[in-house]
Design a protein around this motif. Structure first.
Motif, PDB file in Angstrom:
ATOM      1  N   GLN A   1       1.469 -16.377  -5.387  1.00  0.00           N
ATOM      2  CA  GLN A   1       0.505 -15.347  -5.019  1.00  0.00           C
ATOM      3  C   GLN A   1       1.126 -14.180  -4.251  1.00  0.00           C
ATOM      4  N   ILE A   2       2.439 -14.229  -4.001  1.00  0.00           N
ATOM      5  CA  ILE A   2       3.106 -13.133  -3.307  1.00  0.00           C
ATOM      6  C   ILE A   2       3.050 -11.868  -4.162  1.00  0.00           C
ATOM      7  N   LEU A   3       2.805 -10.728  -3.537  1.00  0.00           N
ATOM      8  CA  LEU A   3       2.792  -9.462  -4.262  1.00  0.00           C
ATOM      9  C   LEU A   3       4.178  -9.145  -4.821  1.00  0.00           C
ATOM     10  N   SER A   4       4.209  -8.645  -6.047  1.00  0.00           N
ATOM     11  CA  SER A   4       5.445  -8.082  -6.570  1.00  0.00           C
ATOM     12  C   SER A   4       5.691  -6.758  -5.847  1.00  0.00           C
ATOM     13  N   THR A   5       6.874  -6.212  -6.015  1.00  0.00           N
ATOM     14  CA  THR A   5       7.176  -4.933  -5.365  1.00  0.00           C
ATOM     15  C   THR A   5       6.282  -3.823  -5.896  1.00  0.00           C
ATOM     16  N   ASP A   6       6.000  -3.806  -7.200  1.00  0.00           N
ATOM     17  CA  ASP A   6       5.105  -2.787  -7.756  1.00  0.00           C
ATOM     18  C   ASP A   6       3.686  -2.932  -7.197  1.00  0.00           C
ATOM     19  N   GLU A   7       3.231  -4.171  -7.053  1.00  0.00           N
ATOM     20  CA  GLU A   7       1.898  -4.406  -6.489  1.00  0.00           C
ATOM     21  C   GLU A   7       1.850  -3.986  -5.023  1.00  0.00           C
ATOM     22  N   PHE A   8       2.913  -4.291  -4.294  1.00  0.00           N
ATOM     23  CA  PHE A   8       2.979  -3.873  -2.892  1.00  0.00           C
ATOM     24  C   PHE A   8       2.939  -2.355  -2.782  1.00  0.00           C
ATOM     25  N   ARG A   9       3.597  -1.686  -3.713  1.00  0.00           N
ATOM     26  CA  ARG A   9       3.602  -0.222  -3.694  1.00  0.00           C
ATOM     27  C   ARG A   9       2.182   0.319  -3.869  1.00  0.00           C
ATOM     28  N   GLU A  10       1.389  -0.301  -4.722  1.00  0.00           N
ATOM     29  CA  GLU A  10      -0.009   0.103  -4.884  1.00  0.00           C
ATOM     30  C   GLU A  10      -0.777  -0.043  -3.580  1.00  0.00           C
ATOM     31  N   VAL A  11      -0.520  -1.145  -2.888  1.00  0.00           N
ATOM     32  CA  VAL A  11      -1.190  -1.400  -1.613  1.00  0.00           C
ATOM     33  C   VAL A  11      -0.828  -0.333  -0.591  1.00  0.00           C
ATOM     34  N   VAL A  12       0.452  -0.043  -0.466  1.00  0.00           N
ATOM     35  CA  VAL A  12       0.905   0.956   0.511  1.00  0.00           C
ATOM     36  C   VAL A  12       0.339   2.333   0.180  1.00  0.00           C
ATOM     37  N   ALA A  13       0.305   2.682  -1.110  1.00  0.00           N
ATOM     38  CA  ALA A  13      -0.247   3.976  -1.517  1.00  0.00           C
ATOM     39  C   ALA A  13      -1.723   4.081  -1.121  1.00  0.00           C
ATOM     40  N   CYS A  14      -2.461   3.011  -1.327  1.00  0.00           N
ATOM     41  CA  CYS A  14      -3.888   3.001  -0.962  1.00  0.00           C
ATOM     42  C   CYS A  14      -4.068   3.141   0.546  1.00  0.00           C
ATOM     43  N   LEU A  15      -3.309   2.364   1.317  1.00  0.00           N
ATOM     44  CA  LEU A  15      -3.427   2.409   2.772  1.00  0.00           C
ATOM     45  C   LEU A  15      -3.043   3.784   3.319  1.00  0.00           C
ATOM     46  N   THR A  16      -1.989   4.367   2.752  1.00  0.00           N
ATOM     47  CA  THR A  16      -1.538   5.687   3.208  1.00  0.00           C
ATOM     48  C   THR A  16      -2.597   6.743   2.946  1.00  0.00           C
ATOM     49  N   LYS A  17      -3.201   6.696   1.780  1.00  0.00           N
ATOM     50  CA  LYS A  17      -4.271   7.633   1.434  1.00  0.00           C
ATOM     51  C   LYS A  17      -5.447   7.488   2.390  1.00  0.00           C
ATOM     52  N   GLU A  18      -5.852   6.232   2.645  1.00  0.00           N
ATOM     53  CA  GLU A  18      -7.016   5.992   3.501  1.00  0.00           C
ATOM     54  C   GLU A  18      -6.703   6.286   4.968  1.00  0.00           C
ATOM     55  N   HIS A  19      -5.455   6.078   5.362  1.00  0.00           N
ATOM     56  CA  HIS A  19      -5.050   6.351   6.743  1.00  0.00           C
ATOM     57  C   HIS A  19      -5.182   7.839   7.072  1.00  0.00           C
ATOM     58  N   SER A  20      -4.827   8.673   6.122  1.00  0.00           N
ATOM     59  CA  SER A  20      -4.819  10.118   6.363  1.00  0.00           C
ATOM     60  C   SER A  20      -6.140  10.793   6.037  1.00  0.00           C
ATOM     61  N   ARG A  21      -7.013  10.075   5.347  1.00  0.00           N
ATOM     62  CA  ARG A  21      -8.284  10.672   4.925  1.00  0.00           C
ATOM     63  C   ARG A  21      -9.256  10.768   6.098  1.00  0.00           C
ATOM     64  N   LYS A  22      -9.807  11.932   6.303  1.00  0.00           N
ATOM     65  CA  LYS A  22     -10.795  12.135   7.365  1.00  0.00           C
ATOM     66  C   LYS A  22     -12.190  12.003   6.767  1.00  0.00           C
ATOM     67  N   ARG A  23     -12.981  11.165   7.395  1.00  0.00           N
ATOM     68  CA  ARG A  23     -14.340  10.954   6.908  1.00  0.00           C
ATOM     69  C   ARG A  23     -15.346  11.484   7.929  1.00  0.00           C
ATOM     70  N   LEU A  24     -16.266  12.315   7.469  1.00  0.00           N
ATOM     71  CA  LEU A  24     -17.248  12.930   8.354  1.00  0.00           C
ATOM     72  C   LEU A  24     -18.124  11.887   9.040  1.00  0.00           C
ATOM     73  N   PHE A  25     -18.514  10.853   8.303  1.00  0.00           N
ATOM     74  CA  PHE A  25     -19.434   9.876   8.859  1.00  0.00           C
ATOM     75  C   PHE A  25     -18.769   8.516   9.097  1.00  0.00           C
ATOM     76  N   SER A  26     -17.446   8.476   9.179  1.00  0.00           N
ATOM     77  CA  SER A  26     -16.739   7.219   9.418  1.00  0.00           C
ATOM     78  C   SER A  26     -15.660   7.413  10.470  1.00  0.00           C
TER      79      SER A  26
END
Length: 336
Positions: A191-216
């Motif tokens: 069940q360990i993430l492959s490197t490509d799968e981990f890259r998807e995770v990091v890309a998602c987290l980075t996007k959400e980390h920098s995203r400013k939400r008006l009501f969140s």
């Protein structure tokens, strides 16, 4: 006045739990110290922090820490001794009375609840109805002024649900969210993430980390190993054995719960003595950079990534993170 360096003890005050999650690290559910032993272990940690000039912090967990009849007494000891603390729980036992009592603890920094995916996935891992119970518990904590945190463990079976989980956490108004990789302690490595799968995770987290939400106001963290790889600037270094220790319910002391190499047993030898005489801790505290990472421009910032995952897969934590996909800087061309 220079502020003391923070030290974190993850203390499994019992191994009993009301759930049997499919990816749980726990194999023994019986170990549990007496109230007197818990007090002695708490005093050992105070002595350890004093000797090392640390600002101590304890994360109480289990098993399920809310099953312990000593939890609130230990939280009060933290208040009395100036030790900040947190609670790591599955959230299913939190009712209004418990949330109200927790809200009165002066040095309780946060309560963290594990969320494993969408309702269907979470309940498949933790049992039917526990997704709703977890968020109901988080809601009660917020009502009593406690900082809430949701933690997500990524593996092949749930990593694609990360965006949905973050949306749910934002909608529920949870204060902080972080995600990390599954470490296969005593279980299957499939069940360990492959490197490509981990890259998807990091890309998602980075996007959400920098995203400013008006009501969140949810703070999506990037403070785990290798999560800077998609452009984030939260460079995390493994703290195991340096400013982090784990104490299990049978007294066993580890550098980290996810790096399960015993240092010794605090019911037999006190914590300070164990730490002062541990070759394992001396090696971890040397902060060595893996040979494969030396030429990387980020080597001093990440120091090889997650030692626990490397150890779980390779049996040796001295190598670089198995999911690192950053190209190392080329070796310098020798002068002619």
């Amino acid at each position: 006045m220079t502020q003391k360096k923070k030290h974190v003890l993850q203390w499994h005050i019992l191994h009993r739990c009301n759930l049997r999650c499919t990816h749980c690290y726990q194999e023994d559910y019986a170990a549990e110290c007496s109230g007197q032993q818990l007090t002695q272990l708490f005093q050992q940690y105070l002595a350890f922090c004093k000797a090392n000039d640390f600002r101590g912090h304890i994360n109480f967990t289990g098993g399920e820490p809310l099953l312990s009849p000593d939890l609130f007494r230990l939280l009060s000891l933290c208040d009395e001794n100036g030790i900040s603390c947190g609670i790591l729980t599955n959230g299913t036992l939190i009712d209004n009375e418990i949330a109200e009592r927790l809200g009165k603890m002066k040095l309780l920094s946060f309560v963290q609840v594990s969320i494993d995916g969408t309702r269907e996935t979470h309940d498949r891992v933790r049992g039917k109805g526990n997704f709703d119970k977890a968020f109901a518990g988080l809601h009660l904590l917020k009502q009593h002024g406690i900082q809430t945190m949701a933690a997500f463990t990524c593996h092949k079976g749930n990593y694609r649900e990360l965006p949905k989980v973050i949306r749910t956490v934002r909608r529920k108004g949870i204060d902080r969210f972080w995600a990390d990789r599954l470490i296969p302690i005593g279980g299957s490595k499939e069940q360990i993430l492959s490197t490509d799968e981990f890259r998807e995770v990091v890309a998602c987290l980075t996007k959400e980390h920098s995203r400013k939400r008006l009501f969140s106001h949810t703070d999506v963290h990037l403070n785990r190993a290798m999560q800077f790889l998609e452009g984030g600037h939260c460079y995390y270094q493994c703290a195991a054995g340096e400013t982090l220790l784990t104490l299990l319910a049978d007294g066993t002391l580890l550098p980290c719960r996810r790096l399960p190499i015993p240092i010794g047993n605090c019911l037999e030898t006190d914590m300070l003595t164990l730490c002062e005489n541990s070759p394992l801790l001396r090696d971890l505290q040397a902060r060595k950079i893996p040979a494969e990472c030396i030429s990387c421009a980020k080597a001093e910032l990440c120091r090889g990534g997650a030692k626990c995952l490397t150890y779980a897969v390779l049996g040796d934590y001295h190598h670089k993170d198995i999911n690192c996909y950053r190209r190392s800087a080329p070796d310098p061309v020798p002068e002619k």
